[in-house]
Design a protein around this motif. Structure first.
Motif, PDB file in Angstrom:
ATOM      1  N   VAL A   1      56.743 -80.030  27.384  1.00 25.76           N
ATOM      2  CA  VAL A   1      55.594 -80.902  27.173  1.00 25.76           C
ATOM      3  C   VAL A   1      54.533 -80.631  28.223  1.00 25.76           C
ATOM      4  CG1 VAL A   1      54.780 -83.293  27.087  1.00 25.76           C
ATOM      5  CG2 VAL A   1      57.030 -82.698  26.159  1.00 25.76           C
ATOM      6  N   THR A   2      53.301 -80.430  27.765  1.00 27.23           N
ATOM      7  CA  THR A   2      52.158 -80.269  28.669  1.00 27.23           C
ATOM      8  C   THR A   2      51.143 -81.344  28.327  1.00 27.23           C
ATOM      9  OG1 THR A   2      52.510 -77.876  28.749  1.00 27.23           O
ATOM     10  CG2 THR A   2      50.376 -78.717  29.522  1.00 27.23           C
TER      11      THR A   2
ATOM     12  N   GLY B   1      58.139 -89.203  28.237  1.00 23.24           N
ATOM     13  CA  GLY B   1      58.189 -90.336  27.327  1.00 23.24           C
ATOM     14  C   GLY B   1      57.718 -90.036  25.927  1.00 23.24           C
ATOM     15  N   VAL B   2      56.987 -88.935  25.739  1.00 21.05           N
ATOM     16  CA  VAL B   2      56.406 -88.654  24.432  1.00 21.05           C
ATOM     17  C   VAL B   2      57.404 -88.006  23.477  1.00 21.05           C
ATOM     18  CG1 VAL B   2      55.523 -86.324  24.898  1.00 21.05           C
ATOM     19  CG2 VAL B   2      54.252 -87.846  23.364  1.00 21.05           C
ATOM     20  N   ASN B   3      58.485 -87.454  23.995  1.00 20.83           N
ATOM     21  CA  ASN B   3      59.483 -86.803  23.115  1.00 20.83           C
ATOM     22  C   ASN B   3      60.908 -87.158  23.534  1.00 20.83           C
ATOM     23  OD1 ASN B   3      59.502 -85.300  25.498  1.00 20.83           O
ATOM     24  ND2 ASN B   3      59.961 -83.363  24.440  1.00 20.83           N
TER      25      ASN B   3
ATOM     26  N   GLY C   1      57.369 -98.531  30.329  1.00 19.43           N
ATOM     27  CA  GLY C   1      56.243 -97.617  30.326  1.00 19.43           C
ATOM     28  C   GLY C   1      56.633 -96.163  30.429  1.00 19.43           C
ATOM     29  N   ARG C   2      57.817 -95.868  30.934  1.00 24.54           N
ATOM     30  CA  ARG C   2      58.227 -94.481  31.087  1.00 24.54           C
ATOM     31  C   ARG C   2      58.738 -93.883  29.778  1.00 24.54           C
ATOM     32  NH1 ARG C   2      57.466 -93.299  36.056  1.00 24.54           N
ATOM     33  NH2 ARG C   2      58.313 -91.198  35.792  1.00 24.54           N
ATOM     34  N   GLN C   3      58.769 -94.689  28.725  1.00 24.93           N
ATOM     35  CA  GLN C   3      59.217 -94.191  27.425  1.00 24.93           C
ATOM     36  C   GLN C   3      58.040 -93.904  26.490  1.00 24.93           C
ATOM     37  OE1 GLN C   3      62.036 -97.165  26.118  1.00 24.93           O
ATOM     38  NE2 GLN C   3      63.717 -96.217  27.244  1.00 24.93           N
ATOM     39  N   GLU C   4      56.847 -93.708  27.050  1.00 25.34           N
ATOM     40  CA  GLU C   4      55.686 -93.353  26.240  1.00 25.34           C
ATOM     41  C   GLU C   4      54.745 -92.491  27.075  1.00 25.34           C
ATOM     42  OE1 GLU C   4      53.059 -96.574  25.222  1.00 25.34           O
ATOM     43  OE2 GLU C   4      53.297 -97.539  27.166  1.00 25.34           O
ATOM     44  N   TRP C   5      53.774 -91.882  26.422  1.00 26.87           N
ATOM     45  CA  TRP C   5      52.701 -91.151  27.107  1.00 26.87           C
ATOM     46  C   TRP C   5      51.447 -92.007  27.093  1.00 26.87           C
ATOM     47  CZ3 TRP C   5      48.846 -88.001  24.055  1.00 26.87           C
ATOM     48  CH2 TRP C   5      47.832 -87.510  24.885  1.00 26.87           C
ATOM     49  N   SER C   6      50.946 -92.333  28.261  1.00 24.46           N
ATOM     50  CA  SER C   6      49.669 -93.011  28.410  1.00 24.46           C
ATOM     51  C   SER C   6      48.759 -92.074  29.187  1.00 24.46           C
ATOM     52  CB  SER C   6      49.841 -94.338  29.158  1.00 24.46           C
ATOM     53  OG  SER C   6      48.591 -94.967  29.360  1.00 24.46           O
ATOM     54  N   SER C   7      47.640 -91.684  28.584  1.00 29.06           N
ATOM     55  CA  SER C   7      46.811 -90.601  29.129  1.00 29.06           C
ATOM     56  C   SER C   7      45.952 -91.018  30.313  1.00 29.06           C
ATOM     57  CB  SER C   7      45.907 -90.058  28.020  1.00 29.06           C
ATOM     58  OG  SER C   7      44.953 -91.050  27.642  1.00 29.06           O
ATOM     59  N   GLY C   8      45.675 -92.335  30.436  1.00 28.42           N
ATOM     60  CA  GLY C   8      44.736 -92.750  31.470  1.00 28.42           C
ATOM     61  C   GLY C   8      43.296 -92.547  31.067  1.00 28.42           C
TER      62      GLY C   8
ATOM     63  N   ARG D   1      50.637 -81.129  24.385  1.00 27.42           N
ATOM     64  CA  ARG D   1      51.072 -79.886  23.746  1.00 27.42           C
ATOM     65  C   ARG D   1      52.586 -79.762  23.869  1.00 27.42           C
ATOM     66  NH1 ARG D   1      48.569 -73.885  24.754  1.00 27.42           N
ATOM     67  NH2 ARG D   1      46.797 -74.954  23.750  1.00 27.42           N
ATOM     68  N   LEU D   2      53.242 -79.387  22.761  1.00 23.52           N
ATOM     69  CA  LEU D   2      54.664 -79.100  22.732  1.00 23.52           C
ATOM     70  C   LEU D   2      54.843 -77.594  22.520  1.00 23.52           C
ATOM     71  CD1 LEU D   2      54.746 -82.193  22.413  1.00 23.52           C
ATOM     72  CD2 LEU D   2      56.630 -81.891  20.795  1.00 23.52           C
TER      73      LEU D   2
END
Length: 803
Positions: free
Chosen positions: A674-675, A687-689, A700-707, A715-716
């Motif tokens: 993951v990038t 968190g995103v995958n 919160g660590r189980q998702e991607w929050s971009s800020g 990107r995968l």
């Protein structure tokens, strides 16, 4: 350092032995509230009172949010444009049986535009020259002046207590080591205790020691399902640190209008410290139930009435919380510390000693909005569904379905539950008739409880001004005795006489009943299988004993009847009571959607629940639990655990997959590198995958929050080429950050435009395409909602193309 092993009640008692006792809240704040951030006039407030009565909803507290004062967040002076005569308005609300609270945001101090500015400045010895003295809770002289010159006139006008909404800074100015919120809560307790009233600080939780300042609220929740699911365990485990009376913005302060979620919130609120409806300044989220569809209004009325009827039990349990230092809403392990399952079912809680609640926190299906929840029934007792009379044995687990007009709430068998007839002023109406509802205990059982009473408002209870009445149920075969002991103790306003209504649900028609050796009439309600015996008013200082000969109802018949009712609500077809397997077979004969099939199985107790096994519902092991009562399915089901478990079951010769998840063993996202283009602090890169459609507020660590918003990318990449034909994108589970559009770019140079992602935190945008062979796929956000602050994804899934 003190250690108590799993004797949690003693540990909590030590907390108050060292840190001070938990005060009894005023009775009124434990009732129902109306609150809204809206510029109401005095006429509007009076109309609200009328509307609650006209629509048959109880009300105890009227909140005057910040528009009661002049413009600005901080205000200490009446807005006479909206409320020309404040004392008259508050007097009218008091005359209607309501208490009032004024919203405060005190951080900006007392400015020159305030009515009491000159008096305040003179009191602190400063010239009233137009400057504003920085607000400082730790400055004794300033706070005494605020109390006597600014707040006292408002209390004289009729304000009963203060809602400390926010303070804008964490530490006091003059004593940086002193927490601003904690000390302000202490100040409010002292201010509101003047004149012998119980002190009251309606505020946020300030940490250790703040148990001395009830009642608390959890802040600006949103209206989403995940927030409701989070608030349930959040409330019960809060008691572990002394926060025993934890209220919420029922329905959510912000977020979109979510009608079904609000109805389920009300069920949760009816069985917590306060049923306090609240919303932001948004015309579509007003929490008046009659502004919702009829099905929603009817459902909410059931919840509001239930709270009113249960109030004697709730207030008795509140007294227990203060006396014994045990939370009002508490995790199962507080009462059942040796039951391992009690640590793994944070979706439910005990309300007092004798009621078990497992609120529904998911969207329902069909016109009846049928949904389900898993329930563990603590060992040592049988438990009865208070809506339907369904019996569940202690030490077992079940999948419990419920229409929008009910929820999983269970009474301990053989224990009298003190109740009252419905009243629109549940916290102030005299208890002239005591209802005692008792579900069947086992043969030989002696079940005991009691009723606690006091004046509800003064500190007299701390000096012994209270009363207690013992309640007992005994059973020998079909001979039942209900004993109401002589009331012990006195308090101002105490009734000398009281009538009694004995209710025995889940029973057959009684063959006899006596009171003081004489036969008494028994009314039998066949629709609810309940025997009712009325005893006329008599002195409370005399014991009242009623003897009844009555057999248990056919418990399986009650269960069949309840399941038929739920299946009818789910499908829109009428079903007669029948055995669970036959009922399911009848329902499956017509075309059901996949959602209806899943819920039809849940109606008879079959289904899969993804459960967080942590006692706090966060950061624990995630496990899929399969439920299947004996005799319903054709064979033992095969349960496979992949990225999300699937259960292959057979029923009536059919193969059915549960829970029809979009994630499966063909999801290759977890194997990718993951990038992220950006990430907000405190959120997990993986968190995103991670195979968990989750995130804040759960974890919160189980998702991607971009800020950030537009331009955010993820990107995968894979080391070897992958053939794929499908991508699933799950928006963040909070309802504020919402992706409206994006684009998928593949390593082969192709792109696919992506539209708006579903904003419910659980339904993905499912993008399907002809097979592509790629080494990476990237998603870029191109449009977001206006209120978004930090968009991202709860999960991304990428699926292999079939060979």
């Amino acid at each position: 350092l003190f250690g108590y092993g799993n004797d949690y009640k003693t540990a909590l008692k030590t907390l108050t032995t060292i840190g001070g006792s938990v005060p009894m809240p005023r009775k009124s704040v434990l009732g129902t509230w109306y609150s809204r951030f809206w510029n109401f006039t005095d006429t509007d407030y009076r109309d609200l009172v009328k509307q609650y009565k006209e629509h048959d909803f109880p009300l105890d507290i009227m909140v005057l949010d910040m528009d009661w004062h002049r413009d600005g967040w901080t205000g200490w002076s009446w807005n006479y444009k909206l409320i020309p005569d404040p004392p008259k308005l508050l007097a009218d609300l008091h005359a209607a049986g309501l208490q009032t609270t004024l919203n405060l945001h005190p951080a900006d101090g007392v400015g020159p535009h305030e009515d009491q500015y000159k008096a305040f400045m003179e009191k602190i010895g400063e010239p009233a020259d137009g400057k504003t003295i920085p607000f400082d809770v730790a400055n004794e002289k300033h706070m005494k002046a605020l109390q006597s010159e600014v707040m006292a006139p408002l209390k004289k006008d009729g304000a009963d207590f203060w809602w400390l909404d926010w303070q804008q800074y964490s530490q006091t100015r003059s004593i940086p080591s002193l927490t601003n919120l904690w000390w302000f809560n202490e100040f409010l307790m002292r201010d509101t205790s003047v004149g012998g009233r119980r002190g009251l600080a309606f505020s946020r939780w300030a940490g250790w020691g703040d148990h001395r300042h009830p009642i608390h609220f959890s802040g600006d929740a949103d209206s989403g399902w995940d927030m409701l699911a989070f608030e349930v365990p959040f409330t019960s485990v809060a008691g572990n640190v002394g926060c025993f009376f934890w209220s919420h913005d029922i329905g959510g302060h912000n977020g979109p209008r979510n009608e079904e979620s609000y109805a389920r919130w009300c069920q949760f609120g009816a069985t917590s410290a306060a049923l306090r409806s609240h919303s932001e300044r948004n015309p579509i989220t007003d929490r008046r139930p009659w502004n919702y569809p009829k099905w929603g209004e009817d459902s909410m009325r059931i919840s509001f009435h239930l709270r009113s009827e249960l109030f004697p039990y709730i207030y008795t349990s509140t007294a227990q919380a203060a006396r014994d230092t045990v939370p009002l809403n508490r995790p199962l392990y507080i009462d059942f510390p040796t039951d391992e399952a009690s640590y793994h079912n944070a979706q439910e809680y005990l309300l007092g000693d004798d009621i078990l609640v497992a609120p529904i926190a998911t969207k329902g299906v069909g016109e009846g909005r049928v949904a389900h929840q898993s329930v563990h029934f603590p060992q040592g007792f049988n438990w009865f569904n208070t809506f339907t009379g369904e019996k569940f044995e202690g030490g077992t687990d079940a999948l419990c379905a419920a229409t929008i007009n009910e929820f999983p709430i269970f009474a301990k068998a053989g224990v009298p539950i003190p109740m009252q007839p419905y009243t629109e002023r549940m916290t102030s109406a005299p208890l002239s008739t005591l209802r005692l509802r008792v579900f069947p205990g086992v043969d030989g059982q002696n079940g005991e409880s009691h009723l606690y009473e006091d004046d509800g408002d003064s500190d007299g209870y701390t000096k012994g001004a209270s009363a207690s009445t013992d309640l007992r149920y005994t059973r020998a075969s079909n001979d039942i005795e209900i004993r109401v002991g002589a009331t012990k103790g006195k308090f101002n306003g105490q009734l000398a006489n009281r009538a009694y209504k004995i209710e025995l649900p889940a029973t057959q028609r009684a063959t006899s009943a006596t009171f003081e050796g004489k036969a008494v009439a028994v009314i039998y309600d066949a629709a609810t299988s309940t025997n009712v015996i009325d005893i006329p008013a008599r002195p409370i200082n005399k014991a009242t004993v009623v003897k009844v000969t009555v057999a248990d109802a056919d418990f399986q018949a009650l269960a069949n009847k309840a399941q038929a009712m739920r299946m009818t609500a789910l499908t829109g077809r009428t079903f007669a009571p029948q055995a669970p397997r036959d009922l399911l077979k009848s329902a499956m004969t017509s075309g059901l959607t996949s959602d209806q099939t899943t819920e039809a199985l849940a109606v008879v107790g079959v289904g899969m629940i993804r459960k967080n096994l942590s006692p706090t519902f966060t950061k624990g092991e995630i496990r899929d639990i399969f439920y299947a009562p004996e005799g319903i399915l054709d064979e033992v089901p095969a349960v496979t655990t992949t990225s999300q478990s699937r259960a292959q079951i057979r029923f009536d010769g059919q193969s059915i997959n549960l829970p029809n998840a979009i994630l499966g063993s063909d999801n290759i996202a977890p194997t990718a590198k993951v990038t992220l283009g950006s990430i907000q602090d405190g959120y997990g890169e993986g968190g995103v995958n991670d195979l968990n459609v989750s995130g804040y507020p759960i974890n919160g660590r189980q998702e991607w929050s971009s800020g950030k918003n537009e331009g955010s990318t993820v990107r995968l990449s894979w080391d070897t080429a992958q053939s794929i034909n499908r991508v699933a994108l799950f928006d963040r589970i909070n309802l504020t950050d919402h992706i409206r559009a994006g684009v998928l770019t593949f390593s082969d140079g192709s792109t696919i435009a992506v539209g708006e992602l579903p904003n419910d935190g659980s339904t993905p945008a499912d993008i399907r395409f002809a097979p592509k062979t790629v080494n990476w796929v990237e998603f870029k956000v191109t449009a977001v909602s206006e209120i978004s602050e930090s968009v991202g994804l709860a999960e991304i899934a990428v699926f292999k193309a079939a060979k």
